[in-house]
Enzyme design. Structure first.
Site, PDB file in Angstrom:
ATOM      1  N   LYS A 206       0.866  -1.180   0.000  1.00  0.00           N
ATOM      2  CA  LYS A 206       0.000   0.000   0.000  1.00  0.00           C
ATOM      3  C   LYS A 206       0.905   1.234   0.000  1.00  0.00           C
ATOM      4  O   LYS A 206       1.976   1.231   0.640  1.00  0.00           O
ATOM      5  CB  LYS A 206      -0.862  -0.052   1.265  1.00  0.00           C
TER       6      LYS A 206
ATOM      7  N   SER B 161      -9.495   1.329   3.215  1.00  0.00           N
ATOM      8  CA  SER B 161      -8.700   2.143   2.323  1.00  0.00           C
ATOM      9  C   SER B 161      -7.639   1.387   1.542  1.00  0.00           C
ATOM     10  O   SER B 161      -7.072   1.923   0.594  1.00  0.00           O
ATOM     11  CB  SER B 161      -8.019   3.251   3.120  1.00  0.00           C
TER      12      SER B 161
ATOM     13  N   SER C 258      -9.458  -1.174   7.343  1.00  0.00           N
ATOM     14  CA  SER C 258      -8.939  -1.008   5.984  1.00  0.00           C
ATOM     15  C   SER C 258      -8.233  -2.196   5.366  1.00  0.00           C
ATOM     16  O   SER C 258      -7.909  -2.151   4.181  1.00  0.00           O
ATOM     17  CB  SER C 258      -8.009   0.198   5.924  1.00  0.00           C
TER      18      SER C 258
HETATM   19  N1  GLN Z   1     -12.926   3.563   7.131  1.00  0.00           N
HETATM   20  C1  GLN Z   1     -12.172   3.909   8.295  1.00  0.00           C
HETATM   21  C2  GLN Z   1     -11.751   5.343   8.225  1.00  0.00           C
HETATM   22  O1  GLN Z   1     -12.047   5.938   7.247  1.00  0.00           O
HETATM   23  C3  GLN Z   1     -10.990   3.007   8.448  1.00  0.00           C
HETATM   24  C4  GLN Z   1      -9.858   3.338   7.583  1.00  0.00           C
HETATM   25  C5  GLN Z   1      -8.624   2.530   7.863  1.00  0.00           C
HETATM   26  O2  GLN Z   1      -8.692   1.474   8.491  1.00  0.00           O
HETATM   27  N2  GLN Z   1      -7.487   3.070   7.457  1.00  0.00           N
HETATM   28  O3  GLN Z   1     -11.136   5.888   9.071  1.00  0.00           O
END
Ligand code: GLN
Length: 484
Positions: A75, A150, A174
């Site tokens: 990532k 994400s 994510s």
């Molecule tokens: N959807 C969650 C957020 O927007 C988790 C994102 C993540 O785990 N990086 O914060």
């Protein structure tokens, strides 16, 4: 499609060279990624050079290379000396990290080859990979839908077999949610299990790096390489790394599985509910004992998470001032304008929303009412899990309330997007590990994930249960039509 384990075995057995394995991955990316947008950068020359180096080590008897010849993707919030580390943001579009993150070092020392970096929601804030400044990543099971986020790029890279494994980061779901939306295995390790050194910070008390793979066995292989103490991350825990692969054969029989009613309430899609129930039913049939449990404070999870995560984000993102890192506005009028115009131009709207929310909950007068209270709720939630794990070994439930939603569907409704994180964020607040594994498909042919959660450092047990489940099912062997 070969698994990571098969690839490594072939490379170590000299039936396949690392160069061939990497070339295959690079060709797959070239062939498939244009319509999907999983990758933001590819390092063809560097990867082939690294692969040739690994072949040299294997020729000298590289038995200490547990990932020999494995092509992997990271990532784009994991710092690498080679190429850019953009975090899906205009702010860092041209940023070149001066050092490699811990997990990149570990992977490379184990003989893996990083072929490129994957697309993500900007600074990992999101659940759909739509907030990337560069492009939208598409779900390979239905290109009109999101892959989750994400870490959507890493999930898609694995789901389509471009690479056998990849890394993502999980602050509130994510890794697990995109794994669930794309039909692969995703692991969010115990907080402190994997060093965050070189991971660009979002919510530092929640962030954790973990693997994506098609099988629990492959995920265990990768996790055993990246786990362990690292003194460069002060929150990395000095706790022995279990033999994760050795625990894969543990029988299902006798496992006490907790089912929290809070995970099966209103808002859960009926097809997701029935697939998850079927999975639990199968585990029960094989000798698991099912216990109803309660996680009393879970209903406050979303509110608590979106206070703590945004507070930490607002502080972490203060460093992007146009001076130290990243984007700088062209013609600032003065120093204040330099800061504000650089940030205005560099950040997208979701990131700005989070910075404003986080600054607000930390501001004098509101700190006690929001931030401090959220910390207290976090403790209560953590206690709910501790209490539950006195009675059960594992907690099972859905990963997300629905299967993959449409591109654009929740983009203008941030609250709807946040609410969809309901089943994943408590795990981060409690600091415990959790795994997402494929457990079915809905009527539209979209994958459904089962979430298995355990007490701190129970990754071996979770992956063992996931592996045993995969021996009984074949959801993980199906591939999206665009790959067939
Ligand atoms: N959807 C969650 C957020 O927007 C988790 C994102 C993540 O785990 N990086 O914060």
């Amino acid at each position: 499609m070969k698994t990571a384990t098969e690839t490594v075995n072939e490379v170590l057995g000299r039936r396949l060279s690392a160069v061939e394995a990497v070339r295959t991955a690079l060709d797959e990316v070239e062939r498939r990624d244009e319509g999907l947008g999983a990758f933001v950068s590819i390092d063809r020359d560097g990867a082939l050079r690294d692969a040739a180096h690994v072949d040299g080590l294997v020729a000298k008897g590289g038995e200490r290379l547990p990932l020999a010849g494995l092509a992997v993707a990271l990532k784009d919030n994991m710092s690498t000396k080679r190429g850019t580390t953009s975090c899906g943001s205009r702010m860092l579009a041209d940023y070149r990290a001066p050092y490699d993150c811990h997990v990149a070092e570990r992977l490379q020392a184990a003989g893996a080859i990083i072929i490129g970096k994957t697309n993500m929601d900007e600074f990992a804030m999101g659940s759909s990979t739509e907030s990337s400044a560069f492009k939208v990543t598409r779900n390979p099971w239905d290109s009109a839908r999101v892959p989750g986020g994400s870490s959507g790029g890493s999930a898609v890279a694995v789901a389509t077999g471009m690479v056998p494994a990849a890394l993502g980061s999980d602050t509130g779901g994510s890794i697990r949610q995109p794994a669930s939306f794309t039909g692969v295995v995703g692991v969010k390790p115990t907080y402190g299990r994997v060093s965050r050194y070189g991971l660009v910070a979002y919510g530092s008390s929640l962030d954790q790096i973990g693997p994506f793979a098609r099988t629990a066995e492959d995920a265990a292989l990768l996790l055993s390489v990246i786990s362990g103490h690292d003194e460069r991350d002060s929150t990395s825990v000095d706790h022995p790394v279990d033999d994760l692969l050795g625990q894969l054969e543990r029988p299902i029989e006798g496992t006490r599985i907790g089912i929290p009613q809070e995970y099966f309430g209103e808002g859960l899609d009926s097809e997701v509910r029935s697939a998850v129930n079927d999975a639990i039913g199968l585990l029960e049939e094989k000798g698991a004992r099912i216990v109803e449990i309660e996680l009393e404070h879970m209903k406050y999870g979303i509110a608590c998470y979106y206070i703590i995560a945004t507070a930490e984000a607002s502080s972490n993102l203060a460093r992007y001032d146009g001076v130290h890192y990243g984007h700088r506005t062209a013609k600032p009028e003065d120093v204040i304008d330099l800061y504000s115009a650089s940030r205005e131009e560099g950040f997208g709207s979701e990131v700005k929303r989070r910075i404003m929310l986080g600054t607000y909950v930390l501001s004098s007068g509101y700190y006690d009412a929001y931030y401090l209270r959220a910390l207290k709720v976090r403790t209560l939630l953590r206690r709910d899990f501790t209490r539950a794990f006195e009675e059960v070994d594992v907690i099972a439930g859905p990963v997300a309330p629905s299967t993959a939603f449409g591109i654009g569907e929740k983009l203008n409704d941030p609250l709807a997007m946040y609410l969809a994180d309901v089943y994943t964020i408590s795990v981060n607040l409690a600091g415990i590990p959790a795994v997402s594994i494929p457990c079915g498909f809905d009527g539209k042919g979209l994958p459904i994930g089962l979430q298995l959660m355990g007490p701190a450092f129970s990754e071996g047990r979770l992956l063992g249960l996931a592996h045993q489940y995969q021996l009984l099912t074949d959801f993980h062997n199906r591939t999206p039509t665009c790959v067939q």
